[in-house]
Design an enzyme around this catalytic site. Structure first.
Site, PDB file in Angstrom:
ATOM      1  N   HIS A 188      -2.988  11.043   0.930  1.00  0.00           N
ATOM      2  CA  HIS A 188      -2.426  10.807   2.265  1.00  0.00           C
ATOM      3  C   HIS A 188      -1.890  12.155   2.757  1.00  0.00           C
ATOM      4  O   HIS A 188      -0.699  12.300   3.054  1.00  0.00           O
ATOM      5  CB  HIS A 188      -1.352   9.726   2.213  1.00  0.00           C
ATOM      6  CG  HIS A 188      -1.100   9.042   3.527  1.00  0.00           C
ATOM      7  ND1 HIS A 188      -1.288   7.691   3.735  1.00  0.00           N
ATOM      8  CD2 HIS A 188      -0.663   9.521   4.703  1.00  0.00           C
ATOM      9  CE1 HIS A 188      -0.973   7.373   4.981  1.00  0.00           C
ATOM     10  NE2 HIS A 188      -0.586   8.483   5.598  1.00  0.00           N
ATOM     11  N   ARG A 244       0.852  -1.188   0.000  1.00  0.00           N
ATOM     12  CA  ARG A 244       0.000   0.000   0.000  1.00  0.00           C
ATOM     13  C   ARG A 244       0.889   1.239   0.000  1.00  0.00           C
ATOM     14  O   ARG A 244       1.683   1.441   0.926  1.00  0.00           O
ATOM     15  CB  ARG A 244      -0.897   0.003   1.249  1.00  0.00           C
ATOM     16  CG  ARG A 244      -1.710   1.264   1.351  1.00  0.00           C
ATOM     17  CD  ARG A 244      -2.519   1.373   2.633  1.00  0.00           C
ATOM     18  NE  ARG A 244      -3.114   2.692   2.660  1.00  0.00           N
ATOM     19  CZ  ARG A 244      -3.233   3.461   3.740  1.00  0.00           C
ATOM     20  NH1 ARG A 244      -2.825   3.038   4.914  1.00  0.00           N
ATOM     21  NH2 ARG A 244      -3.780   4.641   3.648  1.00  0.00           N
ATOM     22  N   GLU A 295      -7.262   8.357   6.492  1.00  0.00           N
ATOM     23  CA  GLU A 295      -7.558   8.955   7.796  1.00  0.00           C
ATOM     24  C   GLU A 295      -8.080  10.385   7.702  1.00  0.00           C
ATOM     25  O   GLU A 295      -7.455  11.322   8.236  1.00  0.00           O
ATOM     26  CB  GLU A 295      -6.309   8.910   8.691  1.00  0.00           C
ATOM     27  CG  GLU A 295      -5.833   7.500   8.984  1.00  0.00           C
ATOM     28  CD  GLU A 295      -4.604   7.456   9.902  1.00  0.00           C
ATOM     29  OE1 GLU A 295      -4.139   8.511  10.326  1.00  0.00           O
ATOM     30  OE2 GLU A 295      -4.130   6.345  10.190  1.00  0.00           O
ATOM     31  N   TYR A 341      -4.414   1.932  15.971  1.00  0.00           N
ATOM     32  CA  TYR A 341      -3.239   2.114  16.830  1.00  0.00           C
ATOM     33  C   TYR A 341      -3.555   1.940  18.316  1.00  0.00           C
ATOM     34  O   TYR A 341      -2.819   1.259  19.013  1.00  0.00           O
ATOM     35  CB  TYR A 341      -2.570   3.472  16.551  1.00  0.00           C
ATOM     36  CG  TYR A 341      -1.914   3.446  15.187  1.00  0.00           C
ATOM     37  CD1 TYR A 341      -0.645   2.919  15.013  1.00  0.00           C
ATOM     38  CD2 TYR A 341      -2.625   3.872  14.050  1.00  0.00           C
ATOM     39  CE1 TYR A 341      -0.063   2.834  13.753  1.00  0.00           C
ATOM     40  CE2 TYR A 341      -2.038   3.791  12.782  1.00  0.00           C
ATOM     41  CZ  TYR A 341      -0.768   3.263  12.643  1.00  0.00           C
ATOM     42  OH  TYR A 341      -0.203   3.159  11.404  1.00  0.00           O
ATOM     43  N   GLU A 383      -3.574  -0.300   8.136  1.00  0.00           N
ATOM     44  CA  GLU A 383      -2.412   0.051   8.965  1.00  0.00           C
ATOM     45  C   GLU A 383      -2.541  -0.556  10.347  1.00  0.00           C
ATOM     46  O   GLU A 383      -3.634  -0.570  10.932  1.00  0.00           O
ATOM     47  CB  GLU A 383      -2.282   1.575   9.170  1.00  0.00           C
ATOM     48  CG  GLU A 383      -1.832   2.351   7.965  1.00  0.00           C
ATOM     49  CD  GLU A 383      -1.690   3.844   8.232  1.00  0.00           C
ATOM     50  OE1 GLU A 383      -1.446   4.228   9.398  1.00  0.00           O
ATOM     51  OE2 GLU A 383      -1.837   4.600   7.268  1.00  0.00           O
ATOM     52  N   ASN A 412      -7.446   1.539   9.946  1.00  0.00           N
ATOM     53  CA  ASN A 412      -6.130   1.773  10.559  1.00  0.00           C
ATOM     54  C   ASN A 412      -6.344   1.738  12.063  1.00  0.00           C
ATOM     55  O   ASN A 412      -7.235   2.418  12.573  1.00  0.00           O
ATOM     56  CB  ASN A 412      -5.581   3.149  10.181  1.00  0.00           C
ATOM     57  CG  ASN A 412      -5.287   3.285   8.687  1.00  0.00           C
ATOM     58  OD1 ASN A 412      -5.457   2.342   7.921  1.00  0.00           O
ATOM     59  ND2 ASN A 412      -4.848   4.456   8.292  1.00  0.00           N
TER      60      ASN A 412
HETATM   61  O1  IFM Z   1       2.571   7.586  10.035  1.00  0.00           O
HETATM   62  C1  IFM Z   1       1.216   7.583  10.238  1.00  0.00           C
HETATM   63  C2  IFM Z   1       0.471   7.402   8.925  1.00  0.00           C
HETATM   64  O2  IFM Z   1       0.829   8.375   7.996  1.00  0.00           O
HETATM   65  C3  IFM Z   1      -1.017   7.493   9.148  1.00  0.00           C
HETATM   66  N1  IFM Z   1      -1.423   6.589  10.191  1.00  0.00           N
HETATM   67  C4  IFM Z   1      -0.708   6.600  11.438  1.00  0.00           C
HETATM   68  C5  IFM Z   1       0.788   6.469  11.169  1.00  0.00           C
HETATM   69  C6  IFM Z   1       1.555   6.479  12.510  1.00  0.00           C
HETATM   70  O3  IFM Z   1       1.321   7.682  13.167  1.00  0.00           O
END
Ligand code: IFM
Length: 451
Positions: free
Chosen positions: A122, A78, A167, A295, A355, A293
């Site tokens: 992005h 990606r 995002e 985290y 992600e 995505n």
């Molecule tokens: O680096 C970023 C990415 O560009 C978008 N998602 C989160 C990642 C980590 O912060």
């Protein structure tokens, strides 16, 4: 397969990157300036004064970087296309050299048997469009559709999955409200136009890609399961507002064709002056996948008195922390995937984890191995609970320009020495390679990413 559950035949494993974070070569071959060039060069915006001017020099080193992905054995890559390489001012004729670069990249992936998953936005908006109001200006959505059509026409025969926006919530919140990302705005009222024009851009790009490519289309949202800080009405209410803004605002209009209840607080204007007739039909046309995505979760409390925001984010304690001080909560990924299924039911298309990853500097990075393994187990648990997931891309292939943190956070399976550009695969690279190698092919041998 390392100590992980089995994934079904056809499940794909890949790696993710984004243009401004790795390419460098910001003034080469006719590329125009983006809002991130401007922002990164403004004093005091980026830790250590770093910029993406050189980054990983991927623009020049792309062939050896693709060789690394091939060595890893990933089935999908990606990456994002930099709009200012294709249209230096965000509109008008194509810059042939820019499009040629991505054409070579896609062919290079095909030659190595790796599926291209392509993000169109992005965060690197052409600066010339920002000068006209950026996402606050409805016209930016029309320009995005034209750009999507140009890229679709050229790459659409080979791309396997399109991701219109990356995002949008983060771009909106960090770039337009908190001002810590480009374009560095602090809009405390009248935020709805930015939200709506991003969504409209997505919808118009879906149409443009449908005209030019048969590959599935999605967008990638950064979702976060929301944990209220207490059972008090105030904290519960704040958590509900936060959930709406981060998790529903950029998904309900697409999957339900309607904004989530309560969204009106984002503007003091008449919403009908922003959301035009027919817009929600454009925004809600079918997508064939949903990019997720992930985290960490969000612990949310009522804001302190006098605060301008309707919620406060609290630190999450009691979990391991990444080098970025983000809590490691793999079960949050299961929670959010099952939560998406609960909310959207049959309207939820198959999911791609676009992600998941962590900042961790060591070459011997057992921490990252454990992190990815935890997220993969969470994905498998969600699949067992009935969520359809077709693939997983880890963030990131390479250490890269981590936005406001510059080069201080290292998310790569591959370490990059930013003085010499030497690439050194971390231990997680070898481990993730075993994960990729253990992926079972689909019955027909080479699956469509959403197939
Ligand atoms: O680096 C970023 C990415 O560009 C978008 N998602 C989160 C990642 C980590 O912060």
């Amino acid at each position: 397969m390392p100590d992980l559950p089995q994934f079904p035949p056809g499940f794909r494993f890949g790696v993710s990157t984004a243009a401004y974070q790795i390419e460098g070569a910001v003034a080469e071959d006719g590329r125009g300036a983006s809002i991130w060039d401007t922002f990164a060069h403004a004093p005091g915006r980026i830790r250590g004064g770093d910029t993406g001017d050189v980054a990983c020099e991927h623009y020049h080193r792309w062939e050896s970087d693709l060789d690394l992905i091939a060595r890893l054995g990933a089935g999908a890559y990606r990456f994002s296309v930099a709009w200012p390489r294709i249209q230096p001012t965000g509109s008008g004729p194509v810059n042939a050299a820019g499009l040629d670069f991505y054409d070579r990249l896609v062919d290079g992936l095909a030659a190595r048997g790796i599926d291209p998953l392509v993000t169109l936005f992005h965060w690197d908006l052409p600066q010339a469009l920002q000068d006209e109001g950026g996402w606050n200006n409805r016209d930016t959505a029309m320009r995005f559709a034209e750009y999507a059509e140009l890229v679709g026409e050229r790459l659409g025969d080979r791309v396997k999955l399109w991701i219109t926006l990356n995002e949008p919530y983060i771009h909106f919140a960090l770039g337009h409200v908190q001002g810590v990302h480009a374009p560095g705005l602090n809009m405390l009222t009248d935020q709805l136009p930015v939200v709506h024009h991003l969504l409209l851009a997505h919808g118009l790009a879906v149409s443009a890609l449908r005209r030019t490519s048969s590959a599935p289309v999605t967008l990638a949202n950064n979702y976060s399961p929301v944990w209220p800080a207490s059972a008090s009405d105030e904290d519960q209410m704040a958590a509900a507002v936060y959930d709406m803004v981060q998790n529903h605002l950029f998904t309900d209009p697409i999957l339900f064709g309607a904004y989530p209840p309560g969204y009106e607080f984002l503007t003091t204007a008449d919403v009908d002056s922003i959301i035009m007739e027919g817009d929600l039909e454009v925004i809600s046309q079918p997508i064939q996948a949903l990019g997720v995505n992930y985290y960490n979760p969000s612990l949310i409390a009522a804001p302190p008195p006098g605060d301008l925001l309707p919620f406060a984010r609290l630190p999450i304690e009691g979990y391991p922390q990444t080098a970025f001080d983000w809590p490691v909560v793999p079960d949050g990924l299961r929670q959010l995937l099952t939560g998406l299924k609960e909310r959207y039911g049959d309207k939820l298309p198959p999911i791609w984890i676009t992600e998941s990853g962590c900042s961790w500097p060591d070459i011997d990075d057992q921490f990252r191995i454990d992190y990815i393994a935890g997220d993969l187990r969470a994905v498998r648990d969600a699949m067992d609970a009935g969520v359809e997931v077709h693939g997983y891309c880890t963030w990131s292939l390479l250490d890269n320009f981590e936005w406001a943190e510059g080069y201080h956070q290292r998310f790569g399976l591959v370490h990059v020495d930013f003085d010499t550009q030497e690439r050194t695969p971390r231990r997680s690279f070898e481990w993730y390679g075993q994960v990729c190698a253990a992926a079972a092919p689909s019955p027909d041998g080479h699956p469509d990413p959403t197939g």
